[in-house]
Motif scaffolding. Structure first.
Motif, mmCIF file in Angstrom:
data_model
loop_
_atom_site.group_PDB
_atom_site.id
_atom_site.type_symbol
_atom_site.label_atom_id
_atom_site.label_comp_id
_atom_site.label_asym_id
_atom_site.label_seq_id
_atom_site.Cartn_x
_atom_site.Cartn_y
_atom_site.Cartn_z
ATOM 1 N N MET A 110 0.844 -1.206 0.000
ATOM 2 C CA MET A 110 0.000 0.000 0.000
ATOM 3 C C MET A 110 0.877 1.253 0.000
ATOM 4 S SD MET A 110 -3.257 -1.007 0.221
ATOM 5 C CE MET A 110 -4.353 0.043 1.173
ATOM 6 N N TRP A 111 1.932 1.198 0.831
ATOM 7 C CA TRP A 111 2.872 2.327 0.916
ATOM 8 C C TRP A 111 3.485 2.593 -0.465
ATOM 9 C CZ3 TRP A 111 7.837 3.358 -0.327
ATOM 10 C CH2 TRP A 111 8.459 4.454 0.273
ATOM 11 N N LEU A 112 3.870 1.523 -1.148
ATOM 12 C CA LEU A 112 4.515 1.669 -2.459
ATOM 13 C C LEU A 112 3.567 2.348 -3.452
ATOM 14 C CD1 LEU A 112 6.957 1.026 -4.312
ATOM 15 C CD2 LEU A 112 5.824 -1.145 -4.846
ATOM 16 N N ASP A 113 2.323 1.873 -3.505
ATOM 17 C CA ASP A 113 1.362 2.475 -4.432
ATOM 18 C C ASP A 113 1.086 3.940 -4.088
ATOM 19 O OD1 ASP A 113 1.031 0.549 -6.327
ATOM 20 O OD2 ASP A 113 -0.785 -0.324 -5.445
ATOM 21 N N ALA A 114 0.966 4.222 -2.779
ATOM 22 C CA ALA A 114 0.709 5.613 -2.366
ATOM 23 C C ALA A 114 1.882 6.510 -2.747
ATOM 24 C CB ALA A 114 0.467 5.662 -0.854
ATOM 25 N N THR A 115 3.096 5.983 -2.563
ATOM 26 C CA THR A 115 4.289 6.775 -2.884
ATOM 27 C C THR A 115 4.403 6.991 -4.398
ATOM 28 O OG1 THR A 115 5.374 5.889 -0.925
ATOM 29 C CG2 THR A 115 6.800 6.900 -2.572
ATOM 30 N N CYS A 116 4.110 5.942 -5.173
ATOM 31 C CA CYS A 116 4.130 6.088 -6.631
ATOM 32 C C CYS A 116 3.055 7.084 -7.091
ATOM 33 C CB CYS A 116 3.913 4.736 -7.313
ATOM 34 S SG CYS A 116 5.345 3.649 -7.176
ATOM 35 N N ALA A 117 1.915 7.077 -6.402
ATOM 36 C CA ALA A 117 0.852 8.031 -6.747
ATOM 37 C C ALA A 117 1.328 9.457 -6.499
ATOM 38 C CB ALA A 117 -0.408 7.730 -5.934
ATOM 39 N N ASP A 118 2.050 9.664 -5.377
ATOM 40 C CA ASP A 118 2.594 10.993 -5.081
ATOM 41 C C ASP A 118 3.608 11.426 -6.128
ATOM 42 O OD1 ASP A 118 1.106 11.232 -2.839
ATOM 43 O OD2 ASP A 118 2.714 10.751 -1.416
ATOM 44 N N LEU A 119 4.484 10.497 -6.501
ATOM 45 C CA LEU A 119 5.597 10.838 -7.386
ATOM 46 C C LEU A 119 5.180 10.896 -8.854
ATOM 47 C CD1 LEU A 119 8.473 8.639 -5.852
ATOM 48 C CD2 LEU A 119 8.294 11.135 -5.773
ATOM 49 N N TYR A 120 4.358 9.911 -9.249
ATOM 50 C CA TYR A 120 4.090 9.772 -10.687
ATOM 51 C C TYR A 120 2.606 9.847 -11.041
ATOM 52 C CZ TYR A 120 8.679 7.665 -9.915
ATOM 53 O OH TYR A 120 9.959 7.426 -9.493
ATOM 54 N N GLY A 121 1.751 9.949 -10.020
ATOM 55 C CA GLY A 121 0.323 10.050 -10.272
ATOM 56 C C GLY A 121 -0.324 8.734 -10.691
ATOM 57 N N LYS A 122 0.322 7.612 -10.385
ATOM 58 C CA LYS A 122 -0.272 6.306 -10.691
ATOM 59 C C LYS A 122 0.338 5.250 -9.788
ATOM 60 C CE LYS A 122 2.872 6.783 -14.486
ATOM 61 N NZ LYS A 122 3.065 7.066 -15.892
ATOM 62 N N ASN A 123 -0.287 4.050 -9.723
ATOM 63 C CA ASN A 123 0.284 3.039 -8.848
ATOM 64 C C ASN A 123 1.494 2.359 -9.507
ATOM 65 O OD1 ASN A 123 -0.642 0.855 -10.437
ATOM 66 N ND2 ASN A 123 -2.662 1.003 -9.468
ATOM 67 N N TYR A 124 2.197 1.547 -8.720
ATOM 68 C CA TYR A 124 3.479 0.998 -9.160
ATOM 69 C C TYR A 124 3.367 0.248 -10.483
ATOM 70 C CZ TYR A 124 7.738 -1.801 -9.306
ATOM 71 O OH TYR A 124 8.904 -2.386 -9.712
ATOM 72 N N LEU A 125 2.362 -0.612 -10.608
ATOM 73 C CA LEU A 125 2.258 -1.441 -11.813
ATOM 74 C C LEU A 125 2.016 -0.618 -13.076
ATOM 75 C CD1 LEU A 125 0.250 -4.589 -10.644
ATOM 76 C CD2 LEU A 125 2.677 -4.461 -11.275
ATOM 77 N N ASP A 126 1.385 0.544 -12.926
ATOM 78 C CA ASP A 126 1.117 1.395 -14.100
ATOM 79 C C ASP A 126 2.292 2.312 -14.444
ATOM 80 O OD1 ASP A 126 -1.368 0.295 -14.495
ATOM 81 O OD2 ASP A 126 -2.336 1.689 -13.088
ATOM 82 N N CYS A 127 3.304 2.316 -13.604
ATOM 83 C CA CYS A 127 4.475 3.168 -13.882
ATOM 84 C C CYS A 127 5.257 2.612 -15.068
ATOM 85 C CB CYS A 127 5.399 3.214 -12.666
ATOM 86 S SG CYS A 127 4.761 4.210 -11.306
ATOM 87 N N THR A 128 6.004 3.476 -15.717
ATOM 88 C CA THR A 128 6.887 3.027 -16.797
ATOM 89 C C THR A 128 8.069 2.277 -16.183
ATOM 90 O OG1 THR A 128 8.276 4.993 -16.685
ATOM 91 C CG2 THR A 128 6.342 5.102 -18.129
ATOM 92 N N ALA A 129 8.774 1.521 -17.014
ATOM 93 C CA ALA A 129 9.935 0.778 -16.523
ATOM 94 C C ALA A 129 10.949 1.725 -15.880
ATOM 95 C CB ALA A 129 10.578 -0.007 -17.663
ATOM 96 N N ALA A 130 11.121 2.897 -16.468
ATOM 97 C CA ALA A 130 12.095 3.855 -15.928
ATOM 98 C C ALA A 130 11.648 4.367 -14.558
ATOM 99 C CB ALA A 130 12.277 5.022 -16.893
ATOM 100 N N GLU A 131 10.340 4.612 -14.426
ATOM 101 C CA GLU A 131 9.818 5.074 -13.135
ATOM 102 C C GLU A 131 9.945 3.978 -12.073
ATOM 103 O OE1 GLU A 131 6.493 8.204 -14.961
ATOM 104 O OE2 GLU A 131 5.955 6.097 -14.611
ATOM 105 N N GLN A 132 9.652 2.758 -12.477
ATOM 106 C CA GLN A 132 9.779 1.643 -11.528
ATOM 107 C C GLN A 132 11.220 1.498 -11.053
ATOM 108 O OE1 GLN A 132 8.031 -1.767 -13.506
ATOM 109 N NE2 GLN A 132 5.957 -1.199 -12.859
ATOM 110 N N LYS A 133 12.152 1.629 -11.987
ATOM 111 C CA LYS A 133 13.563 1.531 -11.612
ATOM 112 C C LYS A 133 13.941 2.654 -10.653
ATOM 113 C CE LYS A 133 18.259 1.176 -13.484
ATOM 114 N NZ LYS A 133 18.808 2.001 -12.413
#
Lengths: 199, 279
Positions: A110-133
Motif C-alpha cells: 500500500m505504501w509503495l502504491d501511495a508513494t508512486c501516486a505521489d511521485l508519478y500520479g499512478k500506482n506501481y504497476l502502471d508506472c513506466t519501466a524507468a519510473e519503476q527503476k
C-alpha cells in the motif's frame, strides 16, 4: 517423522524463524522444500485453468508482489527468475500464516502504491519501466534514508521482501540448480573437496 | 521405578509428586530437585573466505551435520576460566537454507542481476567456527513448579530461571577472540558480530544450544544431591532417573552419549541390586 508435521506447523516454523535472532534463524531446506511441495500440490489440485489464487494478498497486491519479486531476482542466462521459481506463491503462503508479514508486506505494498501516486500520479504497476527503476533504486539502499527520511518504511519493507525472495528462490528447484548445489544425493564414493585453484 | 522423561521433565514429575511422606516432591528431602539447570556456553564467529568462491562446484555434503572437530587444547595452562571448550568448524557449499542469503542481501542491498550474482559468488564462501564449553552449575539457574500455570492435562508446568556465570562469560569471550584469530590466520575475514558481552559473544543465548541437563543431580552426599552415582535416588531406593537430569556439570561435548552411558551403568546396577533383593 517429517510426515507427521502438519502443514500449519511447517508454515508457522518458517514464519517464526524470520522473527528470531540471526544466530537461530537458519531453517533447514527440507522445511522450505515442503512449502514448495505444498504449493505444487495446490497447483495440481486447482481447476483446469491452473491459476494460483492468492491466500492473503488481493489480486492487485499479488500482481505487484510478482513484479517486485521478479525485479529482485530476474531471469538471466543461467536460470529463470523468481516468478518461475514460485517465489510469490511461497511468500503469499507464508504471509497467510504470519500476522507480522501481513502487516509489513500488505502495508508495504500500500505504501509503495501511495508513494508512486505521489511521485508519478499512478500506482506501481502502471508506472513506466524507468519510473519503476527509479523508485526501486530509492528503496533498495539504506543510505537513501539520509537524503529522504520519508523513505524509511519503504526501505524496511523492501529489505524484508528481498530476504523472503532469496529464501523462496534459493530453496526452489530452480534456485538450488542455480547454485550448483550437488549434495543430498546418494554417492558410491565420496571424493571430498577439490583443491582451491591458484591465483 | 525408572524415569527418563528428559532433564526438567523428570524434575517436574518428581516435584509434582507430593505426598505426606514427601511434601516437597518425591525424593526431594534435599530440596535440590529443579536446581542447577545447565545449558552449553557457546560462541561462534563466521568467516568469509573469498578463495572458496573459486572452487568448482562439487558435492560438499557428507553425513549430516558434518564438521571438523578440535578438542580442548589449553588444559595444561593457566586460563582466565575453569574447564574448557571444543571447536566445531563447518561451512562451504552446504545445502541451501532459509536465511542463507540474508547476510548477502544486508551487505550488498540492491536487487536484480547484481544481487543474483552476489548470491552465487558468496555461496560456499562462509566458514563457521563454533565453540561449545563446559558449564559449571550455578545457584541462579533452576526450574520450579509454576504456581499459576497448568498444561492441557491440568498438570502444573515448570517456570525457568537462568543466568550465565562469570566463568561462562569469560569462556565465551575466549572462544570469540580465538575464533576471530583462527579465521584471520586462515586468510578469512570475520563477518559476524564479535567482541562484546552486549552482543553475547556471537551466540551466548540461554537455552540456545538446547543441551539442557541437571535439575536432579547426582552426588555422594544426600544433603547436596538427589541421586547417587548410579542414578538411584538417595531417598527412595527403587527410584532411578536415567536421563540428563542427573548431570552434576555439563561437559562441553553433546550430552546424548553421556546420558546413554550413565543409563547403561545405572541399568547394570539396577539389575544387580534387584538380583540381590536390595530394591
Amino acid at each position: 517423522m517429517a510426515n507427521t508435521v502438519s502443514r500449519r506447523d511447517v508454515l508457522k516454523s518458517l514464519a517464526l524463524s524470520g522473527a528470531s535472532s540471526s544466530a537461530l534463524r537458519l531453517i533447514p531446506l527440507q522445511r522450505a522444500v515442503r512449502v514448495h511441495e505444498m504449493l505444487q500440490r495446490d497447483k495440481a489440485a486447482a481447476s483446469a485453468g491452473g491459476a494460483y489464487t492468492p491466500r492473503f494478498f488481493t489480486s492487485h497486491q499479488y500482481k505487484t508482489l510478482q513484479a517486485l519479486c521478479q525485479a529482485i531476482i530476474p531471469p538471466d542466462d543461467r536460470s529463470a527468475g523468481a516468478i518461475e521459481a514460485g517465489v510469490p506463491e511461497f511468500i503469499d503462503l507464508l504471509t497467510s500464516e504470519n500476522k507480522d508479514y501481513q502487516l509489513q508486506l500488505g502495508g508495504g505494498l500500500m505504501w509503495l502504491d501511495a508513494t508512486c501516486a505521489d511521485l508519478y500520479g499512478k500506482n506501481y504497476l502502471d508506472c513506466t519501466a524507468a519510473e519503476q527503476k527509479q523508485i526501486l533504486d530509492l528503496l533498495a539502499y539504506r543510505e537513501n534514508v539520509r537524503k529522504n527520511s520519508g523513505l524509511s518504511q519503504g526501505i524496511r519493507f523492501f529489505a524484508l521482501l528481498r530476504d523472503l525472495t532469496t529464501d523462496g528462490f534459493y530453496t526452489s528447484e530452480i534456485g538450488i540448480k542455480d547454485l550448483h548445489y550437488l549434495g543430498n544425493t546418494f554417492v558410491a564414493e565420496f571424493p571430498g573437496c577439490p583443491p582451491v585453484p591458484e591465483g | 521405578m525408572v524415569i527418563g522423561a528428559s532433564a526438567c521433565e523428570s524434575a517436574r514429575l518428581l516435584l509434582n509428586s507430593k505426598s505426606p511422606l514427601f511434601p516437597s516432591g518425591l525424593a526431594n528431602s534435599s530440596g535440590l530437585i529443579g536446581r542447577y539447570l545447565m545449558d552449553t556456553p557457546s560462541s561462534g564467529v563466521v568467516g568469509y573466505f573469498p578463495q572458496l568462491s573459486k572452487i568448482p562446484p562439487h558435492n560438499h555434503d557428507g553425513t549430516g551435520s558434518v564438521h571438523a572437530y578440535a578438542p580442548w587444547w589449553k588444559y595444561d595452562r593457566k586460563n582466565e576460566f575453569l574447564r574448557g571448550y571444543h571447536i566445531e568448524i563447518y561451512g562451504g557449499r552446504t545445502m541451501p537454507v532459509v536465511g542463507m542469503f540474508h547476510g548477502v542481501a544486508e551487505e550488498f542491498e540492491g536487487y536484480g542481476n547484481s544481487l543474483k550474482e552476489r548470491c552465487r559468488e558468496r555461496y560456499g564462501t562462509y566458514v563457521h567456527v563454533e565453540g561449545r564449553g563446559e558449564m559449571i552449575p550455578n545457584e541462579r539457574s533452576y526450574c520450579e513448579i509454576d504456581p499459576s500455570v497448568v498444561d492441557r492435562w491440568g498438570i502444573p508446568v515448570l517456570r525457568f530461571h537462568f543466568a550465565w556465570s562469570d566463568n561462562d562469560l569469560k569462556m565465551a569471550e575466549d572462544m570469540n577472540q580465538t575464533f576471530k584469530a583462527i579465521i584471520e590466520a586462515a586468510g578469512g575475514t570475520p563477518v559476524s558480530e564479535v567482541g562484546s558481552a552486549e552482543h553475547r559473544f556471537g551466540h551466548l543465548y540461554e537455552g540456545g544450544v538446547a543441551h539442557e541437563v541437571g535439575t536432579v543431580r547426582m552426588g555422594a552426599d544426600p544433603a547436596t544431591s538427589v541421586l547417587n552415582g548410579f542414578c538411584q535416588a538417595h531417598d527412595v531406593k527403587n527410584l532411578f532417573v536415567i536421563d540428563g537430569a542427573c548431570f552434576a556439570t555439563n561437559p562441553d561435548k553433546n550430552p546424548t552419549a553421556t546420558i546413554m552411558a550413565l543409563s547403561w551403568r545405572a541399568s547394570d546396577y539396577l539389575l544387580d541390586e534387584a538380583k540381590k533383593s536390595n530394591l
